[in-house]
Scaffold this motif. Structure first.
Motif, PDB file in Angstrom:
ATOM      1  N   ALA A 185      22.022  42.824  92.482  1.00  0.00           N
ATOM      2  CA  ALA A 185      22.775  43.575  91.503  1.00  0.00           C
ATOM      3  C   ALA A 185      21.776  44.278  90.879  1.00  0.00           C
ATOM      4  O   ALA A 185      21.998  45.699  90.613  1.00  0.00           O
ATOM      5  CB  ALA A 185      23.431  42.816  90.579  1.00  0.00           C
ATOM      6  N   LYS A 186      20.802  43.860  90.439  1.00  0.00           N
ATOM      7  CA  LYS A 186      19.714  44.690  89.569  1.00  0.00           C
ATOM      8  C   LYS A 186      19.010  45.701  90.380  1.00  0.00           C
ATOM      9  O   LYS A 186      18.893  46.910  89.759  1.00  0.00           O
ATOM     10  CB  LYS A 186      18.619  43.749  88.916  1.00  0.00           C
ATOM     11  CG  LYS A 186      19.024  42.780  87.866  1.00  0.00           C
ATOM     12  CD  LYS A 186      17.660  41.925  87.512  1.00  0.00           C
ATOM     13  CE  LYS A 186      18.010  40.812  86.393  1.00  0.00           C
ATOM     14  NZ  LYS A 186      16.995  40.054  86.146  1.00  0.00           N
ATOM     15  N   ARG A 187      18.696  45.331  91.546  1.00  0.00           N
ATOM     16  CA  ARG A 187      18.335  46.426  92.581  1.00  0.00           C
ATOM     17  C   ARG A 187      19.414  47.656  92.854  1.00  0.00           C
ATOM     18  O   ARG A 187      18.827  48.521  93.222  1.00  0.00           O
ATOM     19  CB  ARG A 187      17.856  45.637  93.758  1.00  0.00           C
ATOM     20  CG  ARG A 187      17.250  46.579  95.095  1.00  0.00           C
ATOM     21  CD  ARG A 187      16.294  45.521  95.929  1.00  0.00           C
ATOM     22  NE  ARG A 187      17.402  44.531  96.506  1.00  0.00           N
ATOM     23  CZ  ARG A 187      18.148  44.594  97.610  1.00  0.00           C
ATOM     24  NH1 ARG A 187      18.435  45.924  98.103  1.00  0.00           N
ATOM     25  NH2 ARG A 187      18.664  43.713  97.995  1.00  0.00           N
ATOM     26  N   VAL A 188      20.670  47.317  93.061  1.00  0.00           N
ATOM     27  CA  VAL A 188      21.397  48.371  93.437  1.00  0.00           C
ATOM     28  C   VAL A 188      22.098  48.925  92.543  1.00  0.00           C
ATOM     29  O   VAL A 188      22.717  50.291  92.658  1.00  0.00           O
ATOM     30  CB  VAL A 188      22.240  47.629  94.602  1.00  0.00           C
ATOM     31  CG1 VAL A 188      21.570  47.050  95.927  1.00  0.00           C
ATOM     32  CG2 VAL A 188      23.357  46.701  94.318  1.00  0.00           C
ATOM     33  N   VAL A 189      22.450  48.447  91.226  1.00  0.00           N
ATOM     34  CA  VAL A 189      23.416  49.007  90.355  1.00  0.00           C
ATOM     35  C   VAL A 189      23.104  50.313  89.903  1.00  0.00           C
ATOM     36  O   VAL A 189      23.816  51.365  89.524  1.00  0.00           O
ATOM     37  CB  VAL A 189      23.598  47.981  89.268  1.00  0.00           C
ATOM     38  CG1 VAL A 189      24.368  48.677  88.119  1.00  0.00           C
ATOM     39  CG2 VAL A 189      24.523  46.908  89.626  1.00  0.00           C
TER      40      VAL A 189
ATOM     41  N   ILE B 129      24.102  35.343  86.703  1.00  0.00           N
ATOM     42  CA  ILE B 129      23.048  34.899  87.678  1.00  0.00           C
ATOM     43  C   ILE B 129      23.664  35.292  89.095  1.00  0.00           C
ATOM     44  O   ILE B 129      22.944  35.148  90.114  1.00  0.00           O
ATOM     45  CB  ILE B 129      22.410  33.701  87.721  1.00  0.00           C
ATOM     46  CG1 ILE B 129      23.579  32.769  87.424  1.00  0.00           C
ATOM     47  CG2 ILE B 129      21.201  33.622  86.370  1.00  0.00           C
ATOM     48  CD1 ILE B 129      24.065  32.036  88.628  1.00  0.00           C
ATOM     49  N   GLY B 130      24.775  35.537  89.359  1.00  0.00           N
ATOM     50  CA  GLY B 130      25.754  35.962  90.434  1.00  0.00           C
ATOM     51  C   GLY B 130      27.004  36.434  90.186  1.00  0.00           C
ATOM     52  O   GLY B 130      27.679  36.350  89.164  1.00  0.00           O
ATOM     53  N   VAL B 131      27.326  37.290  91.317  1.00  0.00           N
ATOM     54  CA  VAL B 131      28.689  37.817  91.307  1.00  0.00           C
ATOM     55  C   VAL B 131      29.564  37.057  92.191  1.00  0.00           C
ATOM     56  O   VAL B 131      29.016  37.257  93.540  1.00  0.00           O
ATOM     57  CB  VAL B 131      28.826  39.389  91.675  1.00  0.00           C
ATOM     58  CG1 VAL B 131      30.100  39.941  91.759  1.00  0.00           C
ATOM     59  CG2 VAL B 131      27.970  40.067  90.723  1.00  0.00           C
ATOM     60  N   ASN B 132      30.548  36.257  91.835  1.00  0.00           N
ATOM     61  CA  ASN B 132      31.456  35.261  92.699  1.00  0.00           C
ATOM     62  C   ASN B 132      31.860  36.256  93.834  1.00  0.00           C
ATOM     63  O   ASN B 132      32.757  37.316  93.672  1.00  0.00           O
ATOM     64  CB  ASN B 132      32.437  34.766  92.064  1.00  0.00           C
ATOM     65  CG  ASN B 132      31.756  33.602  90.913  1.00  0.00           C
ATOM     66  OD1 ASN B 132      30.797  33.048  91.391  1.00  0.00           O
ATOM     67  ND2 ASN B 132      32.363  33.392  89.889  1.00  0.00           N
ATOM     68  N   THR B 133      31.924  35.727  95.056  1.00  0.00           N
ATOM     69  CA  THR B 133      32.259  37.027  96.036  1.00  0.00           C
ATOM     70  C   THR B 133      33.086  35.791  97.262  1.00  0.00           C
ATOM     71  O   THR B 133      34.313  36.714  97.744  1.00  0.00           O
ATOM     72  CB  THR B 133      30.928  37.275  96.930  1.00  0.00           C
ATOM     73  OG1 THR B 133      30.074  37.957  95.877  1.00  0.00           O
ATOM     74  CG2 THR B 133      31.390  38.127  98.191  1.00  0.00           C
ATOM     75  N   SER B 134      32.870  34.808  97.669  1.00  0.00           N
ATOM     76  CA  SER B 134      33.614  34.420  98.643  1.00  0.00           C
ATOM     77  C   SER B 134      33.666  32.758  98.621  1.00  0.00           C
ATOM     78  O   SER B 134      32.948  32.269  98.059  1.00  0.00           O
ATOM     79  CB  SER B 134      33.193  34.597 100.303  1.00  0.00           C
ATOM     80  OG  SER B 134      31.971  34.226 100.451  1.00  0.00           O
ATOM     81  N   ILE B 135      34.646  32.208  99.148  1.00  0.00           N
ATOM     82  CA  ILE B 135      34.668  30.510  99.522  1.00  0.00           C
ATOM     83  C   ILE B 135      34.855  30.451 100.857  1.00  0.00           C
ATOM     84  O   ILE B 135      35.421  31.083 101.773  1.00  0.00           O
ATOM     85  CB  ILE B 135      35.842  30.114  98.832  1.00  0.00           C
ATOM     86  CG1 ILE B 135      37.293  30.740  99.111  1.00  0.00           C
ATOM     87  CG2 ILE B 135      35.591  30.230  97.282  1.00  0.00           C
ATOM     88  CD1 ILE B 135      38.316  30.110  98.327  1.00  0.00           C
TER      89      ILE B 135
END
Length: 452
Positions: A310-314, A285-291
């Protein structure tokens, strides 16, 4: 314990479970007939059994069985028959799907859930390492080890999703799988605005698995989430937490604001970037990116790109190598204090149209560019004054190049968008039919030319 006693106890336990099973199975099948996955059937079955078992089986008999049966021995016996089932008994049902009835293993439901998700998904999480080129005093290129991160296998054809910043400006990308095998991967698509990229490997190791994309639009603050990644090189590490916030706008390393980020308190550390944030069903449900960090280290605030993004751009990344977005054909200059004072502008924030081609979509919509006779030099930039000043595109107020990119991030070629602007002191609105964003914009993004 003697083997014959083990088998006898296993048979007695099986008879007990079957008594529960015979009474409940019709209810379980009826209650789960419309559920989409085996996971849901298992979860529902366990709940039904826990709710009804005490009413079906005499409590004294249940207590006697629990007291007298060595459940560890029973499980050991059934492990011989079902080597993949380490903590549960397997009971087949008529339509061929397995129904798992959990015994008292000493684990809480949450622990069992964490274990199941990890077992089902960890093999689809990869470790990504990179190689960069450095140069000697004689300007000779020398390959060196670069940074790294994590990724998720999202398609059995070998497609892997990760963050763009994990593979940014690298010479080579390597993917290490759960079995230790390491192969070179190809970067087939990048989306700088959402910090996403897609890699491709020729072949996946057997039993690697795939992580399905879930629906991040259904998330609520408080939902449980799990993160799997490779923090500090510790491969396939599991952490757990909750959704702490939704819809967060976060400024990325390239100074572009990523919209609708998921905030979580699940521990995310260097090396987790690009790894999956999972729901209870094991869906991405998410791509871990930053903290968000301080000098003292992590403060328990992490961010992930939502799966709906992600579904929209992949699909575009796989097919075109970039996301096909709409664009407005103009050259604009963000306003700054010195320019506002020099040109005596009535507007202090916005994008000044410096140049405009005659047949551009902006010109066809009635917008006006700068006057070639009113040229000023600012650093290396030549600015033409007298053009319209754009203040809003769609629903986004714009005063910088990152605002411009944000306003067009979810658009497509052929779409019409409203633009608000000032011509002198007069406020106007026009509708512009977008064209496809040219490749030069992507190149300029990768080189940082569009950063504010």
């Amino acid at each position: 314990m003697h083997k014959g006693k083990k088998i006898a106890e296993a048979i007695e336990a099986e008879a007990f479970i079957n008594r529960v099973y015979d009474v409940l199975i019709e209810d379980v099948i009826e209650d789960t007939s419309n559920l989409p996955s085996l996971y849901d059937i298992q979860e529902k079955a366990n709940k039904v059994i826990k709710d009804k078992a005490l009413g079906i089986i005499n409590k004294e008999e249940l207590d006697r069985l629990k007291k007298n049966i060595d459940f560890s021995a029973v499980l050991s016996f059934f492990r011989l028959e079902n080597k993949e089932e380490d903590t549960q008994l397997l009971i087949p049902i008529e339509h061929g799907d397995p129904l798992y009835v959990a015994l008292d293993t000493g684990l809480s439901p949450e622990e069992e859930e964490n274990i199941d998700v990890y077992k089902n998904r960890n093999r689809a999480v990869v470790n990504i390492t990179t190689e960069v080129l450095a140069y000697t005093w004689f300007f000779e290129p020398v390959p060196r080890e670069g940074g790294g991160g994590s990724g998720s296998v999202i398609d059995p054809r070998g497609y892997i999703i990760t963050n763009y910043h994990v593979i940014e400006n690298v010479n080579k990308v390597f993917v290490t799988f759960w079995d230790g095998s390491k192969v070179e991967g190809d970067v087939i698509g990048i989306d700088i605005e959402n910090d996403l990229s897609v890699l491709k490997v020729e072949m996946l190791p057997s039993n690697t698995g795939v992580i399905p994309l879930g629906d991040s639009s259904k998330l609520e603050v408080g939902h449980k989430v799990l993160a799997i990644g490779n923090p500090f090189g510790l491969d396939r590490t599991l952490t757990a937490g909750i959704i702490s916030g939704l819809g967060r706008p976060i400024r990325g390393e390239n100074n572009i604001i990523i919209q609708n980020m998921i905030q979580t308190d699940a521990s995310i550390n260097p090396g987790n970037s690009g790894g999956p944030l999972l729901n209870r069903q094991g869906e991405l449900i998410g791509v871990n990116t930053s903290i968000l960090t301080s000098r003292q280290g992590s403060v328990g605030i992490g961010f992930a790109v939502p799966s709906e993004t992600a579904k929209r751009v992949v699909p575009d990344l796989i097919r075109y190598g970039q996301v096909r977005r709409g664009w407005i054909e103009w050259q604009v200059q963000p306003l700054f204090r010195e320019l506002v004072l020099y040109a005596q502008l009535e507007v202090t924030k916005g994008l000044l149209i410096s140049t405009l081609e005659k047949n551009s979509n902006a010109a066809e919509a009635g917008l006006k560019g700068g006057d070639p006779r009113k040229r000023v030099q600012y650093g290396r930039s030549t600015i033409y004054l007298g053009g319209d000043i754009i203040t809003k595109i769609g629903d986004v107020e714009v005063s910088s190049m990152s605002d411009l990119l944000e306003s067009l991030e979810q658009t497509a070629p052929g779409q019409t968008i409203a633009v608000e602007y000032y011509r002198g002191r007069q406020k106007r609105t026009s509708s512009i039919t977008l064209v496809e964003r040219p490749e030069r914009v992507l190149i300029e993004q990768t080189r940082g030319f569009l950063s504010d």
